[in-house]
Write a protein that holds these residues in place. Structure first.
Motif, PDB file in Angstrom:
ATOM      1  N   LYS A   1       2.275   1.852  -3.488  1.00  0.00           N
ATOM      2  CA  LYS A   1       1.297   2.253  -4.495  1.00  0.00           C
ATOM      3  C   LYS A   1       0.670   3.611  -4.215  1.00  0.00           C
ATOM      4  N   SER A   2       0.416   3.904  -2.940  1.00  0.00           N
ATOM      5  CA  SER A   2      -0.359   5.110  -2.618  1.00  0.00           C
ATOM      6  C   SER A   2       0.344   6.105  -1.708  1.00  0.00           C
TER       7      SER A   2
ATOM      8  N   MET B   1       0.830  -1.195   0.000  1.00  0.00           N
ATOM      9  CA  MET B   1       0.000   0.000   0.000  1.00  0.00           C
ATOM     10  C   MET B   1       0.873   1.257   0.000  1.00  0.00           C
ATOM     11  N   LYS B   2       1.949   1.225   0.778  1.00  0.00           N
ATOM     12  CA  LYS B   2       2.865   2.365   0.844  1.00  0.00           C
ATOM     13  C   LYS B   2       3.493   2.631  -0.518  1.00  0.00           C
TER      14      LYS B   2
ATOM     15  N   THR C   1      -6.297  10.572   0.821  1.00  0.00           N
ATOM     16  CA  THR C   1      -5.763  10.316  -0.517  1.00  0.00           C
ATOM     17  C   THR C   1      -4.918   9.049  -0.500  1.00  0.00           C
ATOM     18  N   GLY C   2      -5.208   8.162  -1.449  1.00  0.00           N
ATOM     19  CA  GLY C   2      -4.485   6.899  -1.502  1.00  0.00           C
ATOM     20  C   GLY C   2      -5.138   5.813  -0.676  1.00  0.00           C
ATOM     21  N   ALA C   3      -6.233   6.147   0.001  1.00  0.00           N
ATOM     22  CA  ALA C   3      -6.937   5.154   0.822  1.00  0.00           C
ATOM     23  C   ALA C   3      -8.450   5.347   0.677  1.00  0.00           C
ATOM     24  N   THR C   4      -8.896   5.480  -0.571  1.00  0.00           N
ATOM     25  CA  THR C   4     -10.313   5.740  -0.831  1.00  0.00           C
ATOM     26  C   THR C   4     -11.202   4.598  -0.352  1.00  0.00           C
TER      27      THR C   4
ATOM     28  N   GLU D   1       0.561   5.699   1.447  1.00  0.00           N
ATOM     29  CA  GLU D   1      -0.061   5.548   2.763  1.00  0.00           C
ATOM     30  C   GLU D   1       0.111   4.122   3.265  1.00  0.00           C
TER      31      GLU D   1
END
Length: 276
Positions: A109-110, A106-107, A138-141, A112
């Motif tokens: 790609k986004s 996740m870190k 943002t990055g965790a919709t 976060e």
């Protein structure tokens, strides 16, 4: 003669004006209408939306396409949201916030991690006091949408009642305020079902590398060589002791992992205090 007529006209005009002024009657003070009285008696918006104090919990009924299921617990005090805990559990009984592989992906790609995203969402909820107004991270919709939906669902239900074990059902968390002198920060999560500790999670995050201690092979090897027990061996023992004893203070210390034991007991005690 003209002078007399002019004087007479002035006198008549004065009498007419005096009569007009004297004829005006003071209007009585207007009494408030029934509608105004009802409006005055209605509670303010803040009073109308005040929540009942208690612990509210909601959980998704099914695992999603990626194998995760969200759970949240909201604590209300004095009519306001005082605390909120959120995470996602998979079929292997892991939690997303302490899953190293998921956090790393996740870190990358986004930008976060689950820990960071949930911290921001929780802070926004405490500020806005309304899940519908929580700011999207943002990055965790997807996490944002799940968080908002599940918190709203929890608050629509009735407050939890304590189970036979003396705890409220739900998910409760605690974490160290800052990184320690070695650059690690500990996180603890406990899940309560039927009023009892059903499971617990614990790990420590490196400030420098963003890696959880349980996934740091070098740390595990060094700890094992020095104390005879690794971190990954100590934590399951501590968790099992907590589930057995149902009391953080009564958790059995693991020989060779004194520091980990103390942090575990302290944070689990804090988390469980929120479930009482």
């Amino acid at each position: 003669m003209k002078r007399f007529i002019a004087l007479f006209c002035v006198l008549v005009l004065a009498l007419v004006l005096a009569a007009g002024c004297g004829g005006q009657q003071q209007q009585p003070q207007q009494q408030p209408s029934q509608q105004q009285n009802e409006q005055a008696q209605q509670p303010s918006q803040e009073e109308a939306t005040a929540l009942k104090d208690g612990v509210y919990t909601a959980e998704e009924p099914e695992f999603d396409d990626h194998g995760w299921k969200a759970i949240t617990t909201v604590v209300v005090k004095d009519g306001k949201i005082a605390n909120v805990f959120y995470d996602e559990i998979n079929k292997d009984n892991q939690i997303k916030s302490l899953d190293q592989d998921y956090a790393s992906n996740m870190k990358e790609k986004s930008g976060e991690t689950p820990l960071d995203a949930v911290a921001k969402l929780s802070a926004s909820l405490l500020e806005k006091q309304d899940p519908a107004n929580v700011d999207t991270v943002t990055g965790a919709t997807s996490t944002t949408n799940k968080f908002k939906t599940l918190v709203a669902e929890a608050l629509k239900s009735s407050p939890e009642e304590k189970g036979a074990g003396g705890y409220y059902d739900g998910i409760f968390k605690a974490e160290e305020k800052d990184f320690d002198e070695h650059g690690y920060k500990a996180y603890a999560t406990v899940i309560i079902k039927d009023g009892k500790v059903a499971n617990a999670y614990y790990d420590e995050l490196s400030k420098d590398t963003g890696t959880f201690k349980s996934k740091d092979e070098n740390y595990q090897k060094n700890m094992k060589a020095k104390t005879g027990v690794s971190n990954t061996e100590a934590i399951p023992q501590l968790i099992q002791s907590l589930i057995t004893k149902q009391d953080a203070e009564q958790v059995d210390a693991v020989t060779g992992a004194t520091g980990t034991t103390q942090k575990f007991k302290t944070l689990m005690g804090e988390a469980l205090s929120l479930a009482k």
